[in-house]
Design a protein around this motif. Structure first.
Motif, PDB file in Angstrom:
ATOM      1  N   ASN A 140       0.850  -1.184   0.000  1.00 24.66           N
ATOM      2  CA  ASN A 140       0.000   0.000   0.000  1.00 24.66           C
ATOM      3  C   ASN A 140       0.883   1.230   0.000  1.00 24.66           C
ATOM      4  N   PRO A 141       1.035   1.962  -1.054  1.00 24.85           N
ATOM      5  CA  PRO A 141       0.441   1.694  -2.379  1.00 24.85           C
ATOM      6  C   PRO A 141       1.248   0.627  -3.113  1.00 24.85           C
TER       7      PRO A 141
ATOM      8  N   VAL B  18       3.633   3.587  -7.460  1.00 24.59           N
ATOM      9  CA  VAL B  18       3.487   5.043  -7.448  1.00 24.59           C
ATOM     10  C   VAL B  18       3.909   5.560  -8.821  1.00 24.59           C
ATOM     11  N   THR B  19       3.079   6.438  -9.374  1.00 22.40           N
ATOM     12  CA  THR B  19       3.441   7.069 -10.649  1.00 22.40           C
ATOM     13  C   THR B  19       4.286   8.307 -10.339  1.00 22.40           C
TER      14      THR B  19
ATOM     15  N   ARG C  88       7.023   3.380  -9.869  1.00 20.80           N
ATOM     16  CA  ARG C  88       7.961   3.032  -8.815  1.00 20.80           C
ATOM     17  C   ARG C  88       7.314   2.052  -7.840  1.00 20.80           C
TER      18      ARG C  88
ATOM     19  N   PHE D  75      13.653   1.416  -3.434  1.00 19.65           N
ATOM     20  CA  PHE D  75      12.628   1.674  -4.445  1.00 19.65           C
ATOM     21  C   PHE D  75      13.192   1.204  -5.778  1.00 19.65           C
TER      22      PHE D  75
END
Lengths: 504, 295
Positions: free
Chosen positions: A396-397, A400-401, A408, A463
């Motif tokens: 969660n999430p 990610v844009t 990402r 990440f």
């Protein structure tokens, strides 16, 4: 159809006359009526007499060795490296590690302990099928401590007859002194036992210092108190009652014997008919047992070995020593009581040679099982992975844009270094073209490098970003790839497969 | 007269209970007396326990309660004391975080560990209702995981935003400025709004009508560049979003952008300085910054 006869009617009339309401008044006692049996058994005190001989010597040696192992093991040192405990055997609950000399076990490797328990169980089966209750008779802590406590009692109060006399006589200063001294010595031994126990769970010299200065943790005092109380109660007071009423093993061991197992037995074929014997008279037509009762007075369980195999018999073999001593004195051959099998008396009676067979299907199967389990454990131990990688993707999430349209994902890498020295590891991505690795908290000069200290687990957040032109690799919202961790100095590699999530 | 249902087992010489199951009988060995006394002792211990510690439940004035025992021991008190001790320990670290400049907290791994944990907890308590449990955001509420920041994504800027809020009237230092209502307030006619939206879409190569987009360029230059810049890349001092990137707070499709230009936007975030301590706000800023998009 019932035939109506005069006799039948008369019998029925007579029956009805004796049971006016037609209810048969049976006279019956309930099966569990207290009239039929004693509800509770009083304890019969046992006063074991000191014997001398081979088995008594064996028991002294085993007692010295087992107590020595128990009391001294926590003090053995084993150098592991800076920041690691140097105690050879340590159950370190605070840091969730178990150290045993060169072996070190993490909590998730508890199956090694399971393996040890399986080995111990099969070992017990093997020994029992070969030579009966060797565990009970020689090495069980209950036996060892009881033996020690009985020895203390004998040292203070005297041997069997003196102890019986002391218990029968009225209270006097002397009796009070003897009894109090005995219990004090027992309590001191119990305290030492409880005291030694806690050293397995903390650095022994440090804890000893804390105990000496009365600033040890509460749990240490609690454990010492509990073990002091239980050692005193079980070894000093309860003694044979533990084996007879509390322990499950006597109930199981019956299934472990067969007619070829070596058991401490009275050789009835040689001993009977038993009876007193006058010196100088003939031994013809009678057995070798002179019914002197020395085997019974020597028995710490207070039973008569001549009654055959019994649940109470821990097979400590002290009756063998007692009987051999008598046989020497009456100039008969030793071994009227000795290690014998269940089948040998019949063989001897039939004129056959007695037989001792240690290798037989049962023992071979147990031995093979031990070898198998031992082999598996040895293999597991020598092939133990010292580098492990767990990857936990962010849920969660899921993704990610980023402003440039990249996607990402976040991952927590848990790198376990089970070596006793720290190592540098390089993190890399395998099977995801164009992916960029970003360290969430750039706390090392090279973001792809992770230093994991000796014998620890380090969690590092990463990440991974995939630029828009490489997103075609993400099909149906997920692309499978691997994260690789390479140990820099020797190139050891471990890889964990995980997924890269993106828009559907 | 009396018929004894007694049966003695030949092998052991022990009486049986008299029951028989398919030829198997149960030996009737008596229980040792000490076992019985141990049982009595257990009952005694239970009785002592009732006297000393909370035990029996009962209804008092229609409410379930229980006997307290003469020691008046309440486990909740122990928990309260332990929690107070933990809080006192935390307060010490929090004080240190409050005193230390935020950049220095970030470079101190020990303080950072505490700050991130504290920030995560504070985020869940205060921020999650709008920004989502892991700051993923939703329409109108910024996703704090990405690298796009309306009011700046440095530690200092995030701290400033959390402290004083956005368009929070009660705070003098709050982020002001908002997107005007170009159509609703009659600042632009409908066709020019459409043209400028086409122009904005052309930043990401998504325009439908090239001619309209070309016309829109002039409208953009006259009305929008003050905040969004000539290149449409926004201005974090004014909270003006970058219109050329892939991230849209309210949505990047044509209808939503039309709606935005026509009716304006003015999302509000509270100033947290009246509710949270300086240390907690610092922890929050560090946490949000660590989510991956911090500048």
């Amino acid at each position: 159809m019932t035939e109506l006869s005069l006799e039948g009617l008369a019998a029925r009339a007579a029956q009805e006359a004796s049971h006016p309401h037609g209810v048969a008044g049976e006279i019956i006692t309930p099966v569990n009526s207290s009239k039929n049996r004693p509800m509770y058994a009083s304890r019969v005190k046992v006063y074991p007499k000191l014997v001398h001989g081979f088995f008594r010597k064996m028991k002294w040696i085993v007692m010295a060795v087992t107590l020595g192992i128990y009391y001294l093991t926590p003090w053995l040192r084993w150098h592991r490296g800076p920041g690691l405990p140097d105690q050879a055997v340590l159950l370190d609950f605070a840091h969730s590690r178990f150290y045993f000399f060169f072996i070190e076990i993490w909590p998730e490797e508890i199956y090694y302990i399971t393996g040890l328990l399986i080995l111990a169980a099969i070992g017990l089966f093997l020994v029992t099928s070969v030579a009966g209750r060797v565990w009970c008779g020689y090495t069980c802590p209950q036996t060892v401590w009881t033996d020690l406590f009985i020895h203390v009692e004998r040292w203070i109060e005297g041997d069997r007859s003196a102890r019986i006399r002391l218990d029968r006589e009225g209270w006097s200063v002397r009796k009070l002194f003897l009894k109090v001294s005995k219990h004090i010595v027992w309590l001191l031994i119990a305290l030492a036992t409880g005291g030694a126990w806690v050293f397995y769970f903390a650095d022994a010299p440090a804890l000893a210092d804390q105990l000496w200065h009365l600033d040890a943790p509460v749990i240490a005092w609690g454990a010492i108190a509990a073990f002091t109380a239980s050692t005193y109660l079980l070894g000093g007071i309860a003694r044979e009652q533990v084996c007879i009423y509390m322990c499950p093993w006597p109930r199981i061991q019956g299934a472990m014997f067969d007619e070829e197992s070596l058991l401490v037995s009275y050789k009835a074929d040689r001993g009977e008919l038993r009876g007193p014997h006058k010196k100088g008279t003939s031994w013809e037509g009678r057995g070798d047992c002179i019914d002197c009762g020395q085997c019974v007075v020597a028995c710490p369980m207070g039973i008569d070995i001549r009654d055959g195999m019994q649940l109470e018999c821990i097979q400590c073999a002290l009756c063998i020593d007692a009987c051999n001593d008598i046989m020497d004195r009456i100039e008969r051959p030793r071994g009227l009581i000795g290690y014998d099998t269940l089948s040998n008396p019949d063989r001897r009676r039939a004129g056959l040679k007695q037989r001792f067979r240690i290798a037989r299907p049962r023992t071979l199967v147990y031995a093979a099982a031990m070898l198998l389990v031992g082999g598996i454990m040895l293999y597991a131990l020598t092939h133990r992975q010292t580098l492990e990688l767990n990857v936990l993707p962010d849920r969660n999430p899921l993704f990610v844009t980023l402003s440039d349209g990249s996607i990402r994902n976040g991952y927590t890498l848990k790198i376990q270094n089970k070596e006793l020295t720290g190592h540098n590891y390089r993190v890399s991505i395998v099977g995801l073209d164009g992916a960029r690795l970003i360290r969430a908290v750039p706390d090392e000069a090279d973001p792809s490098m992770v230093l994991v200290g000796a014998d620890t687990l380090r969690a590092v957040k990463y990440f991974i970003a995939l630029p828009p032109d490489k997103l075609s690799q993400v099909k149906d919202g997920e692309a499978a790839f691997s994260i690789r961790v390479t140990r820099l100095d020797d190139g050891t590699i471990t890889e964990t497969e995980t997924g890269f999530r993106g828009p559907q | 007269m009396t018929q004894e249902h007694k049966h003695r087992d030949d092998l052991s010489g022990v009486d049986t209970t008299g029951h028989e199951w398919d030829g198997i009988r149960e030996l009737n060995n008596p229980l040792p007396k000490w076992w019985l006394y141990t049982f009595y002792a257990c009952i005694l211990v239970a009785a002592v326990y009732w006297v000393l510690w909370p035990t029996w439940p009962y209804i008092h004035d229609g409410v379930w309660t229980h006997t307290n025992g003469v020691l008046s021991y309440v486990q909740r008190d122990t928990v309260r004391q332990e929690l107070a001790a933990v809080a006192a320990g935390r307060q010490q670290t929090l004080d240190q975080i409050t005193k230390t400049p935020i950049e220095n907290v970030a470079s101190n791994s020990q303080l950072m560990e505490v700050a991130l944990a504290g920030g995560k907890a504070a985020f869940g308590d205060n921020c999650a209702p709008c920004h989502g449990s892991n700051a993923a955001g939703s329409k109108g509420f910024a996703n704090l995981n990405d690298d796009d920041w309306l009011w700046g994504g440095s530690l200092k800027e995030i701290q400033q935003t959390i402290t004083h809020g956005i368009r929070w009237e009660a705070d003098d230092e709050t982020h002001q400025n908002q997107m005007p209502r170009f159509l609703k307030d009659g600042m632009l006619p409908r066709d020019q709004v459409n043209d400028v939206v086409e122009y904005v879409l052309s930043f990401s190569g998504r325009e439908d009508d090239k001619a309209a987009a070309t016309r829109g360029a002039a409208v953009f230059a006259a009305n929008c560049v003050t905040c969004h810049g000539a290149d449409g890349k926004g201005n974090k001092d004014l909270g003006a979003p970058n219109l050329t990137d892939a991230i849209w707070l309210y949505g990047g499709d044509k209808n939503t952008i039309l709606e935005t230009v026509s009716n304006g936007r003015g999302g509000v975030m509270p100033a947290w300085n009246s509710r949270l301590s300086e240390g907690t706000i610092k922890e929050l800023a560090l946490y949000v910054h660590s989510l991956g998009g911090g500048k």
